[in-house]
Design a protein around this motif. Structure first.
Motif, PDB file in Angstrom:
ATOM      1  N   GLU A 114       0.812  -1.218   0.000  1.00  0.00           N
ATOM      2  CA  GLU A 114       0.000   0.000   0.000  1.00  0.00           C
ATOM      3  C   GLU A 114       0.845   1.268   0.000  1.00  0.00           C
ATOM      4  OE1 GLU A 114      -3.106  -0.118   3.002  1.00  0.00           O
ATOM      5  OE2 GLU A 114      -3.307  -2.278   2.699  1.00  0.00           O
ATOM      6  N   GLY A 115       1.885   1.288   0.792  1.00  0.00           N
ATOM      7  CA  GLY A 115       2.730   2.475   0.893  1.00  0.00           C
ATOM      8  C   GLY A 115       3.438   2.803  -0.409  1.00  0.00           C
ATOM      9  N   ASN A 116       4.009   1.788  -1.044  1.00  0.00           N
ATOM     10  CA  ASN A 116       4.737   2.016  -2.288  1.00  0.00           C
ATOM     11  C   ASN A 116       3.809   2.426  -3.429  1.00  0.00           C
ATOM     12  OD1 ASN A 116       7.171   1.452  -1.074  1.00  0.00           O
ATOM     13  ND2 ASN A 116       7.350  -0.615  -1.905  1.00  0.00           N
ATOM     14  N   ILE A 117       2.663   1.786  -3.513  1.00  0.00           N
ATOM     15  CA  ILE A 117       1.699   2.143  -4.566  1.00  0.00           C
ATOM     16  C   ILE A 117       1.251   3.583  -4.387  1.00  0.00           C
ATOM     17  CG2 ILE A 117      -0.587   1.677  -5.529  1.00  0.00           C
ATOM     18  CD1 ILE A 117      -0.125  -1.292  -4.791  1.00  0.00           C
ATOM     19  N   LYS A 118       0.968   3.948  -3.138  1.00  0.00           N
ATOM     20  CA  LYS A 118       0.512   5.311  -2.852  1.00  0.00           C
ATOM     21  C   LYS A 118       1.586   6.332  -3.243  1.00  0.00           C
ATOM     22  CE  LYS A 118      -1.779   8.022   0.679  1.00  0.00           C
ATOM     23  NZ  LYS A 118      -2.438   7.982   1.994  1.00  0.00           N
ATOM     24  N   LYS A 119       2.851   6.044  -2.948  1.00  0.00           N
ATOM     25  CA  LYS A 119       3.948   6.947  -3.299  1.00  0.00           C
ATOM     26  C   LYS A 119       4.053   7.132  -4.808  1.00  0.00           C
ATOM     27  CE  LYS A 119       6.899   5.914   0.686  1.00  0.00           C
ATOM     28  NZ  LYS A 119       8.154   5.267   1.113  1.00  0.00           N
ATOM     29  N   VAL A 120       3.939   6.032  -5.558  1.00  0.00           N
ATOM     30  CA  VAL A 120       4.034   6.107  -7.016  1.00  0.00           C
ATOM     31  C   VAL A 120       2.902   6.947  -7.574  1.00  0.00           C
ATOM     32  CG1 VAL A 120       3.875   4.759  -9.157  1.00  0.00           C
ATOM     33  CG2 VAL A 120       5.298   3.935  -7.272  1.00  0.00           C
ATOM     34  N   LEU A 121       1.686   6.689  -7.101  1.00  0.00           N
ATOM     35  CA  LEU A 121       0.522   7.430  -7.610  1.00  0.00           C
ATOM     36  C   LEU A 121       0.601   8.911  -7.269  1.00  0.00           C
ATOM     37  CD1 LEU A 121      -2.296   4.856  -6.812  1.00  0.00           C
ATOM     38  CD2 LEU A 121      -1.323   5.408  -9.049  1.00  0.00           C
ATOM     39  N   GLU A 122       1.021   9.220  -6.055  1.00  0.00           N
ATOM     40  CA  GLU A 122       1.155  10.621  -5.663  1.00  0.00           C
ATOM     41  C   GLU A 122       2.242  11.314  -6.481  1.00  0.00           C
ATOM     42  OE1 GLU A 122       1.775  10.335  -1.423  1.00  0.00           O
ATOM     43  OE2 GLU A 122      -0.383  10.426  -1.012  1.00  0.00           O
ATOM     44  N   ALA A 123       3.344  10.614  -6.731  1.00  0.00           N
ATOM     45  CA  ALA A 123       4.426  11.194  -7.526  1.00  0.00           C
ATOM     46  C   ALA A 123       3.970  11.472  -8.955  1.00  0.00           C
ATOM     47  CB  ALA A 123       5.628  10.254  -7.532  1.00  0.00           C
ATOM     48  N   ALA A 124       3.038  10.663  -9.452  1.00  0.00           N
ATOM     49  CA  ALA A 124       2.526  10.852 -10.808  1.00  0.00           C
ATOM     50  C   ALA A 124       1.410  11.891 -10.859  1.00  0.00           C
ATOM     51  CB  ALA A 124       2.000   9.527 -11.352  1.00  0.00           C
TER      52      ALA A 124
END
Length: 98
Positions: free
Chosen positions: A19-29
């Motif tokens: 969850e944490g990594n997916i959230k970081k990727v989406l926020e960065a995009a």
């Protein structure tokens, strides 16, 4: 769709799909993040061999043009038969009036 892209990117980079990594990727995009969707994606991918799934998914796609070509050839044969039948019928009619 962007959730799956994030998962594939993380997998390609060798990072954990959580969850944490997916959230970081989406926020960065710059994508809108829905925590419920992230949890659903993580739960759906639990125990899935992503490399195997990608390999299996790419095989039918490569075979699709071959199947379409075979289907196209099947469709051509009846058209040729119809043409021959029309020519024979025309020959038969011309003999009546010839």
């Amino acid at each position: 769709m962007e959730y799956m892209y994030a998962c594939m990117l993380l997998h390609k980079l060798g990072k954990g799909i959580n969850e944490g990594n997916i959230k970081k990727v989406l926020e960065a995009a710059g994508a809108h993040v829905n925590d419920a969707k992230i949890k659903a994606v993580v739960a759906a991918l639990e125990g899935v061999d992503i490399d195997k799934t990608i390999k299996e998914a790419s095989v039918p796609m490569a075979a699709a043009p071959v199947a379409e070509a075979k289907e196209h050839k099947k469709e051509e044969k009846p058209k040729e038969d119809e043409k021959k039948n029309e020519e024979q019928a025309a020959a038969g009619l011309s003999s009546l009036f010839g």
